[in-house]
Motif scaffolding. Structure first.
Motif, PDB file in Angstrom:
ATOM      1  N   GLU B 286      29.155 -42.902 -67.554  1.00 55.03           N
ATOM      2  CA  GLU B 286      28.571 -43.967 -66.735  1.00 55.03           C
ATOM      3  C   GLU B 286      27.062 -43.804 -66.571  1.00 55.03           C
ATOM      4  OE1 GLU B 286      32.226 -45.595 -63.940  1.00 55.03           O
ATOM      5  OE2 GLU B 286      30.550 -44.554 -62.991  1.00 55.03           O
ATOM      6  N   LEU B 287      26.601 -42.552 -66.541  1.00 55.31           N
ATOM      7  CA  LEU B 287      25.146 -42.330 -66.430  1.00 55.31           C
ATOM      8  C   LEU B 287      24.424 -42.915 -67.644  1.00 55.31           C
ATOM      9  CD1 LEU B 287      25.013 -38.706 -64.984  1.00 55.31           C
ATOM     10  CD2 LEU B 287      24.001 -40.729 -63.920  1.00 55.31           C
ATOM     11  N   GLU B 288      25.103 -42.922 -68.811  1.00 58.12           N
ATOM     12  CA  GLU B 288      24.480 -43.472 -70.018  1.00 58.12           C
ATOM     13  C   GLU B 288      24.709 -44.968 -70.154  1.00 58.12           C
ATOM     14  OE1 GLU B 288      25.906 -40.969 -73.197  1.00 58.12           O
ATOM     15  OE2 GLU B 288      24.378 -39.456 -72.759  1.00 58.12           O
ATOM     16  N   ASN B 289      25.917 -45.415 -69.770  1.00 57.58           N
ATOM     17  CA  ASN B 289      26.287 -46.815 -70.048  1.00 57.58           C
ATOM     18  C   ASN B 289      26.323 -47.708 -68.822  1.00 57.58           C
ATOM     19  OD1 ASN B 289      26.785 -45.789 -72.647  1.00 57.58           O
ATOM     20  ND2 ASN B 289      28.864 -45.213 -72.049  1.00 57.58           N
ATOM     21  N   GLY B 290      26.161 -47.127 -67.654  1.00 57.03           N
ATOM     22  CA  GLY B 290      26.268 -47.902 -66.424  1.00 57.03           C
ATOM     23  C   GLY B 290      27.719 -48.040 -65.990  1.00 57.03           C
ATOM     24  N   ALA B 291      27.912 -48.462 -64.744  1.00 59.16           N
ATOM     25  CA  ALA B 291      29.251 -48.670 -64.197  1.00 59.16           C
ATOM     26  C   ALA B 291      29.512 -50.171 -64.116  1.00 59.16           C
ATOM     27  CB  ALA B 291      29.349 -48.040 -62.813  1.00 59.16           C
ATOM     28  N   ALA B 292      30.792 -50.533 -64.020  1.00 59.34           N
ATOM     29  CA  ALA B 292      31.155 -51.958 -63.967  1.00 59.34           C
ATOM     30  C   ALA B 292      30.627 -52.616 -62.697  1.00 59.34           C
ATOM     31  CB  ALA B 292      32.672 -52.092 -64.048  1.00 59.34           C
ATOM     32  N   ARG B 293      30.606 -51.856 -61.612  1.00 58.56           N
ATOM     33  CA  ARG B 293      30.073 -52.415 -60.364  1.00 58.56           C
ATOM     34  C   ARG B 293      29.032 -51.459 -59.814  1.00 58.56           C
ATOM     35  NH1 ARG B 293      33.502 -50.436 -55.518  1.00 58.56           N
ATOM     36  NH2 ARG B 293      34.684 -48.754 -56.471  1.00 58.56           N
ATOM     37  N   THR B 294      28.241 -51.965 -58.887  1.00 63.89           N
ATOM     38  CA  THR B 294      27.201 -51.112 -58.319  1.00 63.89           C
ATOM     39  C   THR B 294      26.914 -51.514 -56.875  1.00 63.89           C
ATOM     40  OG1 THR B 294      25.043 -50.121 -58.757  1.00 63.89           O
ATOM     41  CG2 THR B 294      25.219 -52.489 -59.073  1.00 63.89           C
ATOM     42  N   ARG B 295      26.266 -50.582 -56.168  1.00 66.04           N
ATOM     43  CA  ARG B 295      25.883 -50.825 -54.775  1.00 66.04           C
ATOM     44  C   ARG B 295      24.531 -51.514 -54.734  1.00 66.04           C
ATOM     45  NH1 ARG B 295      22.739 -47.480 -51.155  1.00 66.04           N
ATOM     46  NH2 ARG B 295      22.625 -46.005 -52.873  1.00 66.04           N
ATOM     47  N   VAL B 296      24.428 -52.553 -53.920  1.00 63.05           N
ATOM     48  CA  VAL B 296      23.155 -53.288 -53.792  1.00 63.05           C
ATOM     49  C   VAL B 296      22.844 -53.521 -52.317  1.00 63.05           C
ATOM     50  CG1 VAL B 296      23.304 -54.493 -56.011  1.00 63.05           C
ATOM     51  CG2 VAL B 296      24.356 -55.523 -53.970  1.00 63.05           C
ATOM     52  N   GLY B 297      21.592 -53.841 -52.048  1.00 64.15           N
ATOM     53  CA  GLY B 297      21.195 -54.321 -50.733  1.00 64.15           C
ATOM     54  C   GLY B 297      21.502 -55.804 -50.646  1.00 64.15           C
ATOM     55  N   LEU B 298      21.901 -56.259 -49.473  1.00 64.52           N
ATOM     56  CA  LEU B 298      22.224 -57.672 -49.261  1.00 64.52           C
ATOM     57  C   LEU B 298      21.519 -58.151 -48.000  1.00 64.52           C
ATOM     58  CD1 LEU B 298      26.076 -57.365 -49.875  1.00 64.52           C
ATOM     59  CD2 LEU B 298      24.437 -58.464 -51.424  1.00 64.52           C
ATOM     60  N   LYS B 299      20.783 -59.257 -48.122  1.00 66.04           N
ATOM     61  CA  LYS B 299      20.097 -59.811 -46.944  1.00 66.04           C
ATOM     62  C   LYS B 299      20.767 -61.137 -46.592  1.00 66.04           C
ATOM     63  CE  LYS B 299      16.784 -59.849 -43.885  1.00 66.04           C
ATOM     64  NZ  LYS B 299      17.778 -60.286 -42.886  1.00 66.04           N
ATOM     65  N   PRO B 300      21.537 -61.162 -45.498  1.00 57.42           N
ATOM     66  CA  PRO B 300      22.149 -62.423 -45.078  1.00 57.42           C
ATOM     67  C   PRO B 300      21.087 -63.393 -44.553  1.00 57.42           C
ATOM     68  CG  PRO B 300      23.222 -60.526 -44.037  1.00 57.42           C
ATOM     69  CD  PRO B 300      21.939 -60.039 -44.637  1.00 57.42           C
ATOM     70  N   GLU B 301      21.285 -64.677 -44.816  1.00 60.02           N
ATOM     71  CA  GLU B 301      20.384 -65.703 -44.280  1.00 60.02           C
ATOM     72  C   GLU B 301      20.667 -65.873 -42.787  1.00 60.02           C
ATOM     73  OE1 GLU B 301      20.354 -69.828 -46.004  1.00 60.02           O
ATOM     74  OE2 GLU B 301      19.458 -68.680 -47.666  1.00 60.02           O
ATOM     75  N   GLY B 302      19.643 -66.132 -42.016  1.00 55.35           N
ATOM     76  CA  GLY B 302      19.841 -66.374 -40.585  1.00 55.35           C
ATOM     77  C   GLY B 302      19.929 -65.075 -39.793  1.00 55.35           C
ATOM     78  N   ARG B 303      20.503 -65.158 -38.622  1.00 52.77           N
ATOM     79  CA  ARG B 303      20.521 -64.019 -37.691  1.00 52.77           C
ATOM     80  C   ARG B 303      21.862 -63.299 -37.640  1.00 52.77           C
ATOM     81  NH1 ARG B 303      16.721 -63.080 -33.640  1.00 52.77           N
ATOM     82  NH2 ARG B 303      18.305 -61.943 -32.472  1.00 52.77           N
ATOM     83  N   ARG B 304      22.918 -63.954 -38.177  1.00 55.76           N
ATOM     84  CA  ARG B 304      24.259 -63.418 -37.955  1.00 55.76           C
ATOM     85  C   ARG B 304      24.515 -62.162 -38.794  1.00 55.76           C
ATOM     86  NH1 ARG B 304      29.380 -67.070 -37.159  1.00 55.76           N
ATOM     87  NH2 ARG B 304      30.465 -65.492 -36.000  1.00 55.76           N
ATOM     88  N   PRO B 305      24.874 -61.036 -38.169  1.00 57.50           N
ATOM     89  CA  PRO B 305      25.214 -59.854 -38.964  1.00 57.50           C
ATOM     90  C   PRO B 305      26.526 -60.061 -39.707  1.00 57.50           C
ATOM     91  CG  PRO B 305      24.928 -59.307 -36.620  1.00 57.50           C
ATOM     92  CD  PRO B 305      25.009 -60.793 -36.725  1.00 57.50           C
ATOM     93  N   ILE B 306      26.617 -59.513 -40.907  1.00 54.99           N
ATOM     94  CA  ILE B 306      27.903 -59.461 -41.592  1.00 54.99           C
ATOM     95  C   ILE B 306      28.364 -58.012 -41.570  1.00 54.99           C
ATOM     96  CG2 ILE B 306      27.522 -61.484 -43.021  1.00 54.99           C
ATOM     97  CD1 ILE B 306      26.861 -59.547 -45.329  1.00 54.99           C
ATOM     98  N   ARG B 307      29.661 -57.812 -41.620  1.00 56.41           N
ATOM     99  CA  ARG B 307      30.230 -56.489 -41.384  1.00 56.41           C
ATOM    100  C   ARG B 307      30.913 -55.957 -42.632  1.00 56.41           C
ATOM    101  NH1 ARG B 307      27.595 -55.392 -36.625  1.00 56.41           N
ATOM    102  NH2 ARG B 307      27.733 -57.212 -35.285  1.00 56.41           N
ATOM    103  N   ALA B 308      31.166 -54.658 -42.619  1.00 58.28           N
ATOM    104  CA  ALA B 308      31.858 -54.007 -43.730  1.00 58.28           C
ATOM    105  C   ALA B 308      33.198 -54.691 -43.981  1.00 58.28           C
ATOM    106  CB  ALA B 308      32.077 -52.533 -43.413  1.00 58.28           C
ATOM    107  N   GLU B 309      33.583 -54.728 -45.249  1.00 58.04           N
ATOM    108  CA  GLU B 309      34.863 -55.265 -45.721  1.00 58.04           C
ATOM    109  C   GLU B 309      34.880 -56.787 -45.819  1.00 58.04           C
ATOM    110  OE1 GLU B 309      38.220 -53.378 -43.773  1.00 58.04           O
ATOM    111  OE2 GLU B 309      37.231 -51.439 -43.916  1.00 58.04           O
ATOM    112  N   THR B 310      33.753 -57.451 -45.512  1.00 53.98           N
ATOM    113  CA  THR B 310      33.693 -58.901 -45.708  1.00 53.98           C
ATOM    114  C   THR B 310      33.622 -59.179 -47.209  1.00 53.98           C
ATOM    115  OG1 THR B 310      32.239 -58.832 -43.792  1.00 53.98           O
ATOM    116  CG2 THR B 310      32.529 -60.955 -44.821  1.00 53.98           C
ATOM    117  N   PRO B 311      34.413 -60.132 -47.712  1.00 50.64           N
ATOM    118  CA  PRO B 311      34.368 -60.412 -49.158  1.00 50.64           C
ATOM    119  C   PRO B 311      33.078 -61.105 -49.587  1.00 50.64           C
ATOM    120  CG  PRO B 311      35.893 -61.905 -48.044  1.00 50.64           C
ATOM    121  CD  PRO B 311      35.424 -60.923 -47.013  1.00 50.64           C
TER     122      PRO B 311
END
Lengths: 120, 380
Positions: B286-311
């Motif tokens: 995976e270090l050479e070819n990458g993984a199928a999924r990855t962790r990213v930062g997400l900025k929700p629009e507006g003020r409402r927080p989104i929580r872990a496990e939200t699809p």
């Protein structure tokens, strides 16, 4: 007439219209609020239905409609600045005004002394 | 995870009570989630001045080679982790991961070279399993000890240096990820210049008997606010730092967790000490070819927080199947709005990409963003 629910809401009732908010005890338990979703003007709720949502840094909570009725006004100021609910829960931090379907239902709610006993 | 009925207390429980902390169960311990000032102010005080956190629930583990040679302990530890331990210089610390045979992450930790032994700090919820894993894999060649009689304090924020220097002037000479023994109020403490907030600061391991006096001496400096786990979580999320159990777990590889940077060249394909850790084949590929999924930062629009496990969805028009999920989400007091991290397929992990989440039937737009949300202030 000031009334309280077991879900830590207060109602200030005048002429069949209740101004509704959450108590200082509830605001303290929730912690710093960062988001408030208010109901639409004119929407109708049964007693116990989810009427508003509040979110603190850590978690989301529902605000239940304390009695059946129709929303006649919402406090946009708390949607713009949710910290008002923490700083002045019984005043500037009110949520909405509710025209009660059956004003007599309020008699069954707690008065201030009963609520204070409930939370102590 | 169900909480045991009897919670353990840290040696600073009496201090937390005096400070009127709100205690919550966390990994079997009663821990302060916040003090009366609240998460928002504790968070901002840490970014602007300094915050003091009791993190004594975390595992403090000492590893000594039976041969007495540090190198033997380092090489033994490398059989459990893809990071370079043998390459760690005396008085230096680095971030590490324990992996399983599937390449998943069993825990993350900090490891320090203490000249004649290694010192690890691991997550509270994983520490017992970590100890068992270490004993099973290193037990023949090393003595592995987890101590319960030491407090771990995190002093974090731009004023941390000035505050700690007032007790031990040498603290100022330390750079990010340095580890030293410093004498604080006459007590020898293990001090690292690191933390979990994105701020400059220190983590201080103190013999339990002396911990309260040292914590009080730090709080007396005036620029230091007691801060709880609530602020620790919002600070680390703004800093883009992973929380074990949320942003990574036994089914997440280091590459999928966007932690490939933690694996030095020497342990990768072609390196001098290539592989030799659980799940190496999967992780090195995976270090050479990458993984199928990855962790990213997400900025929700507006003020409402989104929580872990939200699809997470690709479209707000047709719901379809979720393509990923939020792994950490909160309100970022320094950002002044909601912040989140999540796992998504690699092809949408592009800054600026618009994605969607659903809260109570409403679609809420999210933008993939570079991490961190708040630039780190480490003193390198």
């Amino acid at each position: 007439m000031l009334k309280f629910t077991e879900d830590h809401e207060w109602l200030n009732i005048e002429d069949g219209v209740a101004t509704v908010g959450i108590t200082a005890h509830a605001a303290e338990q929730l912690g710093d609020l960062v988001f408030v979703e208010l109901p639409d003007d004119g929407s109708e709720f049964d007693k116990g239905a989810e009427a508003a949502t509040v979110e603190s840094v850590k978690a989301a909570s529902d605000v239940f409609c304390p009695l059946s009725g129709t929303i006649t006004e919402v406090n946009q100021a708390i949607a713009d600045d949710p910290s008002l609910v923490n700083s002045d829960p019984m005043g500037k931090g009110w949520f909405f005004k509710l025209k009660l379907a059956n004003p007599a239902d309020a008699d069954a709610l707690m008065d201030q002394a009963a609520y204070e006993a409930h939370t102590s | 995870m169900s909480e045991p009925k009897t919670l353990k207390e840290t040696p600073l429980a009496a201090l937390h009570r005096r400070l009127d902390a709100r205690m919550v169960p966390f990994a079997g311990y009663a821990m302060p989630v916040q003090y009366p000032t609240g998460i928002m102010k504790e968070h901002l005080a840490t970014r602007e001045s300094a915050g003091l956190f009791d993190v004594s629930h975390m595992g403090q583990i000492f590893i000594r080679a039976k041969s007495g040679r540090l190198e033997d302990a380092a090489l033994a530890l490398e059989t459990t982790t893809p990071v370079s331990v043998a390459g760690l210089k005396p008085g230096r610390q680095r971030y590490g991961l324990f992996t399983n045979e599937r390449g998943g992450i069993l825990d993350d930790f900090m490891v320090a070279n203490r000249e004649d032994h290694l010192f690890l700090v691991a997550n509270a919820a994983c520490k017992q399993a970590d100890l068992e894993n270490l004993e099973a894999r290193l037990g023949e060649t090393c003595d592995v000890t987890m101590v319960e009689d030491r407090v771990l304090l995190a002093l974090q924020g731009p004023k941390a240096e000035a505050v700690l220097t007032s007790l031990a002037p040498e603290a100022a000479e330390m750079r990010f990820m340095d580890v030293r023994t410093l004498t604080l109020s006459g007590v020898e403490c293990i001090v690292s210049r690191s933390g979990y907030t994105g701020e400059d600061g220190y983590e201080i391991s103190i013999p339990a008997d002396h911990a309260e006096a040292i914590a009080e001496a730090l709080l007396e400096k005036g620029d230091v606010a007691p801060a709880g786990l609530g602020a620790r979580d919002s600070l680390r999320l703004e800093a883009g730092l992973c929380l074990y159990g949320n942003d990574m777990d036994e089914d997440t590889t280091p590459v999928a967790a966007a932690l490939g940077w933690a694996i030095q060249k020497v342990r990768r394909r072609g390196g001098e000490r290539e592989g030799g850790f659980p799940g190496a084949e999967i992780i090195l590929a995976e270090l050479e070819n990458g993984a199928a999924r990855t962790r990213v930062g997400l900025k929700p629009e507006g003020r409402r927080p989104i929580r872990a496990e939200t699809p997470i969805y690709v479209s707000d028009e047709e719901k379809g199947n979720p393509i990923g999920s939020v792994t950490s989400g909160s309100f970022g007091p320094s950002v002044g709005g909601p912040v989140a991290m999540g796992h998504v397929p690699a092809d949408v992990a592009v800054p600026g990409k618009r994605l969607y989440t659903e809260i109570r039937g409403d679609f809420l737009p999210l933008t993939v963003v570079e991490l961190p949300f708040v630039a780190p202030c480490y003193k390198r």
